[in-house]
Design a protein around this motif. Structure first.
Motif, PDB file in Angstrom:
ATOM      1  N   ASP A   1       0.668  -1.315  -0.135  1.00  0.00           N
ATOM      2  CA  ASP A   1       0.238   0.119  -0.096  1.00  0.00           C
ATOM      3  C   ASP A   1       0.853   1.334  -0.076  1.00  0.00           C
ATOM      4  O   ASP A   1       1.841   1.382   0.554  1.00  0.00           O
ATOM      5  N   GLU A   2       0.420   2.197  -0.582  1.00  0.00           N
ATOM      6  CA  GLU A   2       1.031   3.400  -0.837  1.00  0.00           C
ATOM      7  C   GLU A   2       0.693   4.190   0.427  1.00  0.00           C
ATOM      8  O   GLU A   2      -0.009   4.179   1.165  1.00  0.00           O
ATOM      9  N   PRO A   3       2.029   5.137   1.004  1.00  0.00           N
ATOM     10  CA  PRO A   3       1.809   5.905   2.055  1.00  0.00           C
ATOM     11  C   PRO A   3       0.661   6.909   1.918  1.00  0.00           C
ATOM     12  O   PRO A   3       0.254   7.431   0.833  1.00  0.00           O
ATOM     13  N   GLY A   4      -0.198   7.044   2.789  1.00  0.00           N
ATOM     14  CA  GLY A   4      -1.211   7.994   2.736  1.00  0.00           C
ATOM     15  C   GLY A   4      -2.405   7.224   2.002  1.00  0.00           C
ATOM     16  O   GLY A   4      -3.524   7.794   1.856  1.00  0.00           O
ATOM     17  N   SER A   5      -2.481   6.070   1.680  1.00  0.00           N
ATOM     18  CA  SER A   5      -3.864   5.415   0.843  1.00  0.00           C
ATOM     19  C   SER A   5      -4.707   4.886   1.785  1.00  0.00           C
ATOM     20  O   SER A   5      -4.711   5.022   3.049  1.00  0.00           O
ATOM     21  N   LYS A   6      -6.019   4.662   1.287  1.00  0.00           N
ATOM     22  CA  LYS A   6      -7.139   4.355   2.090  1.00  0.00           C
ATOM     23  C   LYS A   6      -6.929   3.193   3.096  1.00  0.00           C
ATOM     24  O   LYS A   6      -7.261   3.182   4.036  1.00  0.00           O
ATOM     25  N   ALA A   7      -5.937   2.218   2.458  1.00  0.00           N
ATOM     26  CA  ALA A   7      -6.055   0.900   2.899  1.00  0.00           C
ATOM     27  C   ALA A   7      -5.149   1.163   4.456  1.00  0.00           C
ATOM     28  O   ALA A   7      -5.209   0.721   5.472  1.00  0.00           O
ATOM     29  N   GLU A   8      -4.169   2.168   4.120  1.00  0.00           N
ATOM     30  CA  GLU A   8      -2.930   2.256   5.219  1.00  0.00           C
ATOM     31  C   GLU A   8      -3.804   3.259   6.181  1.00  0.00           C
ATOM     32  O   GLU A   8      -3.804   3.005   7.463  1.00  0.00           O
ATOM     33  N   HIS A   9      -4.774   4.075   5.908  1.00  0.00           N
ATOM     34  CA  HIS A   9      -5.432   4.905   6.865  1.00  0.00           C
ATOM     35  C   HIS A   9      -6.512   4.101   7.718  1.00  0.00           C
ATOM     36  O   HIS A   9      -6.534   4.204   8.810  1.00  0.00           O
ATOM     37  N   SER A  10      -7.097   3.343   7.188  1.00  0.00           N
ATOM     38  CA  SER A  10      -8.088   2.142   7.720  1.00  0.00           C
ATOM     39  C   SER A  10      -7.229   1.288   8.839  1.00  0.00           C
ATOM     40  O   SER A  10      -7.506   1.242   9.849  1.00  0.00           O
ATOM     41  N   GLU A  11      -6.016   0.852   8.265  1.00  0.00           N
ATOM     42  CA  GLU A  11      -5.232   0.103   9.379  1.00  0.00           C
ATOM     43  C   GLU A  11      -4.702   1.014  10.321  1.00  0.00           C
ATOM     44  O   GLU A  11      -4.610   0.446  11.537  1.00  0.00           O
ATOM     45  N   ASN A  12      -4.379   2.264  10.264  1.00  0.00           N
ATOM     46  CA  ASN A  12      -3.847   2.891  11.562  1.00  0.00           C
ATOM     47  C   ASN A  12      -5.053   3.352  12.342  1.00  0.00           C
ATOM     48  O   ASN A  12      -5.100   3.124  13.269  1.00  0.00           O
ATOM     49  N   GLN A  13      -6.215   3.394  11.739  1.00  0.00           N
ATOM     50  CA  GLN A  13      -7.487   3.731  12.465  1.00  0.00           C
ATOM     51  C   GLN A  13      -7.764   2.501  13.264  1.00  0.00           C
ATOM     52  O   GLN A  13      -8.147   2.742  14.746  1.00  0.00           O
ATOM     53  N   SER A  14      -7.794   1.606  12.788  1.00  0.00           N
ATOM     54  CA  SER A  14      -8.127  -0.015  13.533  1.00  0.00           C
ATOM     55  C   SER A  14      -7.169  -0.307  14.792  1.00  0.00           C
ATOM     56  O   SER A  14      -7.545  -0.444  15.801  1.00  0.00           O
ATOM     57  N   SER A  15      -5.814   0.230  14.258  1.00  0.00           N
ATOM     58  CA  SER A  15      -4.720   0.140  15.686  1.00  0.00           C
ATOM     59  C   SER A  15      -4.950   0.870  16.473  1.00  0.00           C
ATOM     60  O   SER A  15      -4.683   0.722  17.799  1.00  0.00           O
ATOM     61  N   GLU A  16      -5.168   2.019  16.213  1.00  0.00           N
ATOM     62  CA  GLU A  16      -5.668   3.217  17.231  1.00  0.00           C
ATOM     63  C   GLU A  16      -6.781   2.776  17.993  1.00  0.00           C
ATOM     64  O   GLU A  16      -6.968   3.164  19.027  1.00  0.00           O
ATOM     65  N   TRP A  17      -7.693   2.439  17.367  1.00  0.00           N
ATOM     66  CA  TRP A  17      -9.015   1.932  18.244  1.00  0.00           C
ATOM     67  C   TRP A  17      -8.811   0.869  18.945  1.00  0.00           C
ATOM     68  O   TRP A  17      -9.216   0.870  20.240  1.00  0.00           O
ATOM     69  N   ARG A  18      -7.846  -0.272  18.760  1.00  0.00           N
ATOM     70  CA  ARG A  18      -7.534  -1.328  19.481  1.00  0.00           C
ATOM     71  C   ARG A  18      -6.760  -0.752  20.567  1.00  0.00           C
ATOM     72  O   ARG A  18      -6.665  -1.361  21.662  1.00  0.00           O
ATOM     73  N   THR A  19      -5.965   0.083  20.436  1.00  0.00           N
ATOM     74  CA  THR A  19      -5.092   0.690  21.576  1.00  0.00           C
ATOM     75  C   THR A  19      -5.995   1.377  22.709  1.00  0.00           C
ATOM     76  O   THR A  19      -5.905   1.434  23.843  1.00  0.00           O
ATOM     77  N   THR A  20      -6.968   2.256  21.863  1.00  0.00           N
ATOM     78  CA  THR A  20      -8.046   2.991  22.789  1.00  0.00           C
ATOM     79  C   THR A  20      -8.662   1.935  23.667  1.00  0.00           C
ATOM     80  O   THR A  20      -8.912   2.245  24.946  1.00  0.00           O
ATOM     81  N   ILE A  21      -9.104   1.084  23.169  1.00  0.00           N
ATOM     82  CA  ILE A  21      -9.873  -0.167  23.895  1.00  0.00           C
ATOM     83  C   ILE A  21      -9.050  -0.611  24.934  1.00  0.00           C
ATOM     84  O   ILE A  21      -9.419  -0.860  26.112  1.00  0.00           O
ATOM     85  N   THR A  22      -7.935  -1.137  24.681  1.00  0.00           N
ATOM     86  CA  THR A  22      -6.843  -1.651  25.749  1.00  0.00           C
ATOM     87  C   THR A  22      -6.657  -0.653  26.759  1.00  0.00           C
ATOM     88  O   THR A  22      -6.599  -1.035  27.960  1.00  0.00           O
ATOM     89  N   ILE A  23      -6.524   0.620  26.656  1.00  0.00           N
ATOM     90  CA  ILE A  23      -6.049   1.435  27.799  1.00  0.00           C
ATOM     91  C   ILE A  23      -7.360   1.743  28.430  1.00  0.00           C
ATOM     92  O   ILE A  23      -7.367   1.836  29.640  1.00  0.00           O
ATOM     93  N   ILE A  24      -8.727   1.654  27.868  1.00  0.00           N
ATOM     94  CA  ILE A  24     -10.026   1.938  28.519  1.00  0.00           C
ATOM     95  C   ILE A  24     -10.033   0.649  29.417  1.00  0.00           C
ATOM     96  O   ILE A  24     -10.417   0.591  30.733  1.00  0.00           O
ATOM     97  N   GLN A  25      -9.567  -0.420  29.048  1.00  0.00           N
ATOM     98  CA  GLN A  25      -9.682  -1.913  29.847  1.00  0.00           C
ATOM     99  C   GLN A  25      -8.828  -1.743  31.157  1.00  0.00           C
ATOM    100  O   GLN A  25      -9.035  -1.987  32.073  1.00  0.00           O
ATOM    101  N   LEU A  26      -7.633  -1.100  30.722  1.00  0.00           N
ATOM    102  CA  LEU A  26      -6.564  -1.121  31.842  1.00  0.00           C
ATOM    103  C   LEU A  26      -7.065  -0.109  32.894  1.00  0.00           C
ATOM    104  O   LEU A  26      -6.862  -0.296  34.262  1.00  0.00           O
ATOM    105  N   THR A  27      -7.744   1.013  32.359  1.00  0.00           N
ATOM    106  CA  THR A  27      -7.942   2.061  33.158  1.00  0.00           C
ATOM    107  C   THR A  27      -9.209   1.648  34.198  1.00  0.00           C
ATOM    108  O   THR A  27      -9.309   1.921  35.414  1.00  0.00           O
ATOM    109  N   THR A  28     -10.317   0.848  33.605  1.00  0.00           N
ATOM    110  CA  THR A  28     -11.439   0.350  34.251  1.00  0.00           C
ATOM    111  C   THR A  28     -11.012  -0.683  35.270  1.00  0.00           C
ATOM    112  O   THR A  28     -11.424  -0.514  36.415  1.00  0.00           O
TER     113      THR A  28
END
Length: 102
Positions: A1-28
């Motif tokens: 995938d090219e830098p800045g492509s939709k696939a890369e953006h979607s993958e980054n967003q998915s990774s950020e969401w997974r990290t956010t959920i993990t932080i929420i679980q640890l905080t809870t």
């Protein structure tokens, strides 16, 4: 995938969401464990005050509950946090599996 492509953006967003959920679980887990301890201390002090007891003269059962709560609950938090990280992180899970020989 090219830098800045939709696939890369979607993958980054998915990774950020997974990290956010993990932080929420640890905080809870942290909040739950510390709330149990804090509420017990407040209850114990309030009970001592209402019954005109000196905090040093608490019954043995109250002292034992205080000791167990103050040592077990933080330990429980410390036990659950790595389990959350192992379950949520592919890299950590693979590392643990390799160290355990799976």
């Amino acid at each position: 995938d090219e830098p800045g492509s939709k696939a890369e953006h979607s993958e980054n967003q998915s990774s950020e969401w997974r990290t956010t959920i993990t932080i929420i679980q640890l905080t809870t887990v942290f909040c739950l464990c510390n709330t149990v301890y804090t509420l017990f201390v407040i209850w114990l002090l309030d009970d001592a005050k209402r019954n005109d007891k000196n905090i040093e003269l608490l019954e043995m059962s109250d002292r034992m509950c205080f000791y167990v709560t103050s040592t077990f609950v933080p330990f429980l938090n410390s036990l659950i946090n790595p389990l959350i990280l192992i379950v949520r992180s592919d890299g950590v899970r693979q590392f643990v599996k390799s160290k355990l020989g799976f």
